[in-house]
Write an enzyme that holds these catalytic residues in place. Structure first.
Site, PDB file in Angstrom:
ATOM      1  N   ASN A   1      45.039  68.563  13.783  1.00 54.93           N
ATOM      2  CA  ASN A   1      45.646  67.688  12.780  1.00 54.93           C
ATOM      3  C   ASN A   1      46.090  68.579  11.633  1.00 54.93           C
ATOM      4  O   ASN A   1      45.286  68.929  10.766  1.00 54.93           O
ATOM      5  CB  ASN A   1      44.640  66.636  12.311  1.00 54.93           C
ATOM      6  CG  ASN A   1      45.224  65.677  11.285  1.00 54.93           C
ATOM      7  OD1 ASN A   1      46.379  65.808  10.877  1.00 54.93           O
ATOM      8  ND2 ASN A   1      44.427  64.714  10.854  1.00 54.93           N
TER       9      ASN A   1
ATOM     10  N   HIS B   1      47.631  54.367  11.308  1.00 55.70           N
ATOM     11  CA  HIS B   1      46.228  54.322  11.756  1.00 55.70           C
ATOM     12  C   HIS B   1      46.120  53.815  13.195  1.00 55.70           C
ATOM     13  O   HIS B   1      45.077  53.290  13.608  1.00 55.70           O
ATOM     14  CB  HIS B   1      45.380  53.407  10.852  1.00 55.70           C
ATOM     15  CG  HIS B   1      45.179  53.919   9.456  1.00 55.70           C
ATOM     16  ND1 HIS B   1      44.994  53.076   8.377  1.00 55.70           N
ATOM     17  CD2 HIS B   1      45.139  55.177   8.952  1.00 55.70           C
ATOM     18  CE1 HIS B   1      44.847  53.787   7.275  1.00 55.70           C
ATOM     19  NE2 HIS B   1      44.921  55.073   7.599  1.00 55.70           N
TER      20      HIS B   1
ATOM     21  N   GLU C   1      39.003  59.051  15.725  1.00 55.27           N
ATOM     22  CA  GLU C   1      40.416  59.272  16.028  1.00 55.27           C
ATOM     23  C   GLU C   1      40.624  60.537  16.852  1.00 55.27           C
ATOM     24  O   GLU C   1      41.505  60.588  17.717  1.00 55.27           O
ATOM     25  CB  GLU C   1      41.219  59.338  14.725  1.00 55.27           C
ATOM     26  CG  GLU C   1      41.244  58.014  13.973  1.00 55.27           C
ATOM     27  CD  GLU C   1      41.934  58.109  12.636  1.00 55.27           C
ATOM     28  OE1 GLU C   1      43.165  57.971  12.601  1.00 55.27           O
ATOM     29  OE2 GLU C   1      41.227  58.325  11.615  1.00 55.27           O
TER      30      GLU C   1
ATOM     31  N   ARG D   1      46.841  53.790  -3.478  1.00 56.73           N
ATOM     32  CA  ARG D   1      48.083  53.070  -3.163  1.00 56.73           C
ATOM     33  C   ARG D   1      47.924  51.599  -3.509  1.00 56.73           C
ATOM     34  O   ARG D   1      46.875  51.006  -3.297  1.00 56.73           O
ATOM     35  CB  ARG D   1      48.442  53.202  -1.685  1.00 56.73           C
ATOM     36  CG  ARG D   1      48.662  54.628  -1.217  1.00 56.73           C
ATOM     37  CD  ARG D   1      49.098  54.630   0.253  1.00 56.73           C
ATOM     38  NE  ARG D   1      49.080  55.969   0.819  1.00 56.73           N
ATOM     39  CZ  ARG D   1      48.417  56.303   1.927  1.00 56.73           C
ATOM     40  NH1 ARG D   1      47.730  55.386   2.592  1.00 56.73           N
ATOM     41  NH2 ARG D   1      48.461  57.537   2.381  1.00 56.73           N
TER      42      ARG D   1
ATOM     43  N   ARG E   1      47.979  65.391  16.309  1.00 52.86           N
ATOM     44  CA  ARG E   1      48.224  64.155  15.574  1.00 52.86           C
ATOM     45  C   ARG E   1      49.563  64.268  14.864  1.00 52.86           C
ATOM     46  O   ARG E   1      49.837  65.243  14.163  1.00 52.86           O
ATOM     47  CB  ARG E   1      47.128  63.919  14.539  1.00 52.86           C
ATOM     48  CG  ARG E   1      47.360  62.626  13.751  1.00 52.86           C
ATOM     49  CD  ARG E   1      46.555  62.565  12.481  1.00 52.86           C
ATOM     50  NE  ARG E   1      46.826  61.330  11.747  1.00 52.86           N
ATOM     51  CZ  ARG E   1      46.848  61.243  10.429  1.00 52.86           C
ATOM     52  NH1 ARG E   1      46.628  62.309   9.679  1.00 52.86           N
ATOM     53  NH2 ARG E   1      47.099  60.084   9.848  1.00 52.86           N
TER      54      ARG E   1
ATOM     55  N   GLU F   1      32.585  51.070   7.560  1.00 49.32           N
ATOM     56  CA  GLU F   1      31.363  51.403   8.298  1.00 49.32           C
ATOM     57  C   GLU F   1      30.119  51.421   7.418  1.00 49.32           C
ATOM     58  O   GLU F   1      29.007  51.139   7.904  1.00 49.32           O
ATOM     59  CB  GLU F   1      31.521  52.778   8.953  1.00 49.32           C
ATOM     60  CG  GLU F   1      32.608  52.845  10.018  1.00 49.32           C
ATOM     61  CD  GLU F   1      32.977  54.276  10.386  1.00 49.32           C
ATOM     62  OE1 GLU F   1      32.108  55.161  10.223  1.00 49.32           O
ATOM     63  OE2 GLU F   1      34.110  54.512  10.824  1.00 49.32           O
TER      64      GLU F   1
END
Length: 402
Positions: free
Chosen positions: A7, A182, A386, A243, A93, A335
């Site tokens: 990534n 996502h 991921e 954001r 990714r 989580e």
């Protein structure tokens, strides 16, 4: 057989090396501050005795090429990768695939050109991903390289979900539409949720909430994304760390006309200085809870707005799906933050969402059910992975050749 997942960011590279048999992680780490004199290299692995080890070092890493060379050298030095012939594929990714990519894709020159073509849709991400791809192709000649796109899982959305109500030519000629992000996280936790429910993924209806500094919600019908909160960019949708999420577009016109802000200032305002940070001065949910306990009314408001937006999307996606088998929380906040889960689900009993407060407040690790036994819709906490999803999709993309 081993799969390496990369990534690459503009000044960082995260990596994990998987053994395909059992999908165990052999080595992992990250290289940060690439291009600076004090670049940091963190490398984690297990020694010959099965003991966890970690290396942390600072050294100049001028380029992504230098950074990946250092990673490869350490993989060899620890025995995690004794020979490049063990490496059967590298999964990358890639944030944005536009409309061109609906699934993990073997990388060739045409794919690189297509990723480059959608750089205007993800100017902060795709150039860095391309750097990682180009360097990896050079360092791992003959090894299959696969691009796994954050947007791909959402390419199953119907036109009624992904089109904006703006003139048609903006979509046809300039690809202005909703893409969603996502995707690998939503796909991973969706599949895990189906397994926990004892159902096949292609017969499961879910609302998945990926809640971290970036946050998004997805409606999954029969294993396919049919709507998601993020749009053409990751700015749309839920309240996030920095954001704003959904906002009246006329606010931008107001800022331009009355505050004389230009597009660069507005971009910084909405992407970097809004969300939880803009509301209360911090974007770490743990700190927000600490401030609430101390009576900070701005922190209380920030959490309230965050959960209110989540409720709206849960209600909307319940209507979109018609039938929901489970609501899934994942990501750092999803989580680990019982209070946010409780506030989000409070008052949703008539929708069929009833929490078990004891289970919700439990600090038990891993995947778990936190809804009441009588809750028609199950509520699940599932840690996302991921990197594992990218590794699996990479394997599937090259499986016929392994």
């Amino acid at each position: 057989m081993k799969v390496l997942v990369l990534n690459a960011g503009s000044s960082s590279i995260k990596f994990q090396l998987f053994e395909i048999a059992g999908w165990s992680v052999i080595a992992s780490g990250n290289l940060s501050r690439i291009g600076e004199a004090d670049a940091l290299f963190t490398f984690r692995w297990q020694d010959a005795n099965g003991q966890a080890q970690q290396l942390d070092e600072q050294q100049p890493l001028p380029t992504h090429h230098d950074a990946l060379e250092r990673m490869v050298a350490q993989l060899h030095a620890t025995g995690a990768l004794t020979d490049l012939s063990e490496l059967k594929a590298v999964g990358h990714r890639v944030v944005h695939g536009g409309e061109a990519f609906h699934q993990p894709t073997l990388i060739d020159d045409d794919v690189i050109a297509a990723i480059r073509q959608v750089i205007p849709l993800a100017p902060l991400h795709n150039p860095a991903h391309l750097d990682g791809i180009l360097v990896a192709r050079e360092l791992f000649p003959g090894v299959s390289q696969v691009a796994v796109f954050d947007t791909a899982f959402h390419q199953t959305m119907p036109r009624t979900a992904y089109r904006y109500a703006i003139p048609d030519y903006l979509y046809r000629e300039h690809q202005v539409r909703r893409y969603g992000f996502h995707g690998t996280s939503h796909a991973y936790v969706g599949q895990r949720a189906a397994t926990m429910l004892g159902r096949s993924f292609d017969r499961t209806h879910l609302i998945t909430l990926h809640l971290g500094n970036g946050a998004s919600a997805t409606a999954i019908r029969n294993g396919s994304s049919v709507d998601t909160s993020m749009g053409m960019t990751p700015l749309e949708g839920l309240v996030m760390g920095t954001r704003c999420g959904d906002i009246d577009p006329a606010v931008l016109l107001y800022l331009m006309q009355h505050l004389e802000m230009d597009h660069a200032q507005i971009d910084q305002l909405l992407n970097r200085h809004s969300g939880l940070l803009g509301l209360c001065g911090v974007n770490d949910m743990r700190e927000i809870h600490r401030r609430i306990e101390q009576g900070d009314t701005k922190a209380e408001l920030a959490l309230g707005i965050f959960c209110q937006r989540l409720k709206k999307y849960i209600g909307a996606y319940t209507a979109v799906l018609g039938e929901v088998h489970a609501l899934v929380f994942t990501g750092g906040i999803g989580e680990n933050d019982a209070e946010t889960r409780a506030r989000t689900c409070a008052g949703l009993e008539r929708l069929g969402i009833v929490l078990d407060e004891t289970a919700n407040r439990s600090h038990a690790p891993g995947e778990r059910l936190i809804s009441h036994a009588d809750s028609p819709i199950k509520v699940l906490v599932i840690p996302t992975n991921e990197e594992l999803e990218i590794a699996r999709q990479t394997f599937e993309a090259v499986g016929a050749r392994l």
